[in-house]
Write an enzyme that holds these catalytic residues in place. Structure first.
Site, PDB file in Angstrom:
ATOM      1  N   LYS A  46       0.875  -1.179   0.000  1.00 35.39           N
ATOM      2  CA  LYS A  46       0.000   0.000   0.000  1.00 35.39           C
ATOM      3  C   LYS A  46       0.906   1.222   0.000  1.00 35.39           C
ATOM      4  O   LYS A  46       1.729   1.397   0.899  1.00 35.39           O
ATOM      5  CB  LYS A  46      -0.886  -0.019   1.234  1.00 35.39           C
ATOM      6  CG  LYS A  46      -1.757   1.210   1.359  1.00 35.39           C
ATOM      7  CD  LYS A  46      -2.711   1.095   2.533  1.00 35.39           C
ATOM      8  CE  LYS A  46      -3.503   2.368   2.714  1.00 35.39           C
ATOM      9  NZ  LYS A  46      -4.409   2.272   3.865  1.00 35.39           N
TER      10      LYS A  46
ATOM     11  N   LYS B 183      -2.263  -1.497  -3.820  1.00 38.82           N
ATOM     12  CA  LYS B 183      -3.097  -0.296  -3.751  1.00 38.82           C
ATOM     13  C   LYS B 183      -2.249   0.950  -3.824  1.00 38.82           C
ATOM     14  O   LYS B 183      -1.252   1.021  -3.106  1.00 38.82           O
ATOM     15  CB  LYS B 183      -3.866  -0.352  -2.431  1.00 38.82           C
ATOM     16  CG  LYS B 183      -4.703   0.847  -2.154  1.00 38.82           C
ATOM     17  CD  LYS B 183      -5.342   0.695  -0.813  1.00 38.82           C
ATOM     18  CE  LYS B 183      -6.030   1.988  -0.477  1.00 38.82           C
ATOM     19  NZ  LYS B 183      -6.479   2.023   0.867  1.00 38.82           N
TER      20      LYS B 183
ATOM     21  N   ARG C  49     -10.298  10.137   2.278  1.00 39.75           N
ATOM     22  CA  ARG C  49     -10.069  10.736   3.598  1.00 39.75           C
ATOM     23  C   ARG C  49     -11.190  11.682   3.970  1.00 39.75           C
ATOM     24  O   ARG C  49     -11.539  11.809   5.135  1.00 39.75           O
ATOM     25  CB  ARG C  49      -8.700  11.387   3.644  1.00 39.75           C
ATOM     26  CG  ARG C  49      -7.635  10.297   3.537  1.00 39.75           C
ATOM     27  CD  ARG C  49      -6.256  10.784   3.804  1.00 39.75           C
ATOM     28  NE  ARG C  49      -5.319   9.692   3.553  1.00 39.75           N
ATOM     29  CZ  ARG C  49      -4.015   9.836   3.459  1.00 39.75           C
ATOM     30  NH1 ARG C  49      -3.475  11.030   3.607  1.00 39.75           N
ATOM     31  NH2 ARG C  49      -3.242   8.791   3.231  1.00 39.75           N
TER      32      ARG C  49
HETATM   33  C1  PBG Z   1      -7.209   3.222   5.767  1.00 44.12           C
HETATM   34  C2  PBG Z   1      -7.487   3.168   4.318  1.00 44.12           C
HETATM   35  C3  PBG Z   1      -7.316   4.162   3.330  1.00 44.12           C
HETATM   36  C4  PBG Z   1      -7.870   3.648   2.163  1.00 44.12           C
HETATM   37  C5  PBG Z   1      -8.292   2.366   2.445  1.00 44.12           C
HETATM   38  N1  PBG Z   1      -8.034   2.080   3.770  1.00 44.12           N
HETATM   39  C6  PBG Z   1      -6.815   5.543   3.409  1.00 44.12           C
HETATM   40  C7  PBG Z   1      -5.437   5.847   3.780  1.00 44.12           C
HETATM   41  O1  PBG Z   1      -4.585   4.984   3.969  1.00 44.12           O
HETATM   42  O2  PBG Z   1      -5.188   7.032   3.924  1.00 44.12           O
HETATM   43  C8  PBG Z   1      -7.987   4.360   0.841  1.00 44.12           C
HETATM   44  C9  PBG Z   1      -9.120   3.933  -0.030  1.00 44.12           C
HETATM   45  C10 PBG Z   1      -9.419   4.825  -1.167  1.00 44.12           C
HETATM   46  O3  PBG Z   1      -8.761   5.859  -1.412  1.00 44.12           O
HETATM   47  O4  PBG Z   1     -10.373   4.492  -1.890  1.00 44.12           O
HETATM   48  N2  PBG Z   1      -5.922   3.096   6.171  1.00 44.12           N
END
Ligand code: PBG
Length: 326
Positions: free
Chosen positions: A196, A249, A206
């Site tokens: 990620k 991701k 967010r």
């Molecule tokens: C939580 C999380 C995030 C996303 C999924 N789980 C945000 C982040 O890490 O800031 C992002 C999902 C999206 O942008 O669709 N940690």
């Protein structure tokens, strides 16, 4: 050797049935996971400004929505929770009456066969908005692990089918596996957000999840975008700790990472077509600058072609209406 004019690659492109016959990759409804936001409260259905068509639902509104999703034959959803109260340690994340736990029970009552994947993370539940426990201004890895295990366990106790840790702490898959096994949940798979990246593509999420860090950023735990060898190490670590499915991701700016992971490991592979990718498509198609249906199918097909088996996408509902039933 057959060359032009005997060889004509255009022969197989002449009609749609011919093209369909030789098509190498296609998106199926059975590949899709639809992410959803659940907010504490009653009678709430709020559209997220930067994600047209995506809503925050209160747990009482969820059954209605998931019945729709099941009718569209989407096999799985991913749940994010937005609690009323946040604190330093994100304790609302593992409360038995927490917003996610309520939502899972409501879903399992109305559509038991729908696969419920839960996002296991602290960022929506902590007052500082970070994905772990903060000590001396730094997100402390080892103090965070038992909390993640506790959150995952509470989701599974409420009825979750798959848990998906998205925090990027080292050792979380092992900690979660041990906690689930100890309580008799050996059969519950872990889908880890293995690679990620610290990405600007999470912007709209967010806003949707109210999870913007209150100080600093996530670069001390999420991956540095230029790196790909490191992604292979992250994936290897999670597989070794017991992850059943691996996720990359975001998806679109990281298709090369998906391909490298697909070629290196045999684990089922997911990709997350994130909020910023969705928002860009919506912004352009609302203005009539792009053809939405074609853009979405082309994009999701590219994610499959890169090597993903499973796609998490906010487009799932519209795609399910366009695709033939499988
Ligand atoms: C939580 C999380 C995030 C996303 C999924 N789980 C945000 C982040 O890490 O800031 C992002 C999902 C999206 O942008 O669709 N940690």
């Amino acid at each position: 050797m057959v060359v032009f004019p005997q060889l004509r690659l255009r022969r197989l492109r002449r009609t749609e049935p011919l093209r369909a016959l030789v098509r190498e990759n296609r998106v199926n409804i059975t590949d899709l996971v639809y992410p959803m936001f659940v907010i504490e409260g009653k009678d709430i259905k709020q559209e997220i400004a930067s994600m047209p068509g995506i809503f925050r639902f209160s747990p009482d509104q969820i059954p209605h929505e998931v019945e729709d999703i099941a009718r569209l034959r989407i096999p799985a959803i991913l749940l994010f929770g937005i609690p009323e109260q946040k604190d330093e340690v994100g304790s609302a994340a593992y409360h038995p009456e927490g917003v996610i736990q309520q939502a899972i029970r409501a879903i399992k009552q109305s559509v038991p066969e729908l696969l419920v994947v839960t996002d296991v993370c602290l960022c929506e539940y902590t007052s500082h908005g970070h994905c772990g426990i903060v000590a001396n201004g730094y997100v402390d890895n080892d103090q965070t692990l038992p909390l993640l295990a506790k959150i995952a366990l509470s989701h599974v106790e409420a009825g979750a089918d798959i848990v998906a840790p998205s925090d990027m702490m080292d050792g979380r898959v092992k900690a979660i596996r041990e906690a689930l096994d100890k309580e008799g949940f050996q059969h519950i798979p872990i889908l880890s957000y293995a690679a990620k990246y610290a990405s600007a593509f999470y912007g709209p999420f967010r806003e949707a999840a109210e999870s913007t860090p209150q100080f600093g950023d996530r670069r001390s735990y999420q991956m540095d975008p230029p790196n790909v060898r490191e992604a292979l190490r992250e994936v290897e670590q999670d597989i070794n700790e017991g992850a059943d499915i691996i996720m990359i991701k975001p998806a679109l700016a990281y298709l090369d990472v998906i391909r490298r992971v697909r070629d290196t490991f045999n684990c089922p592979l997911a990709a997350y077509n994130v909020s910023g990718e969705y928002a860009m498509v919506k912004a352009a198609t609302e203005r009539g600058w792009l053809d939405e249906k074609r853009i979405v199918i082309e994009t999701l097909t590219a994610i499959k072609r890169a090597g993903a088996d499973i796609i998490f996408t906010y487009h799932a509902k519209e795609v399910a209406q366009w695709l033939p039933a499988t």
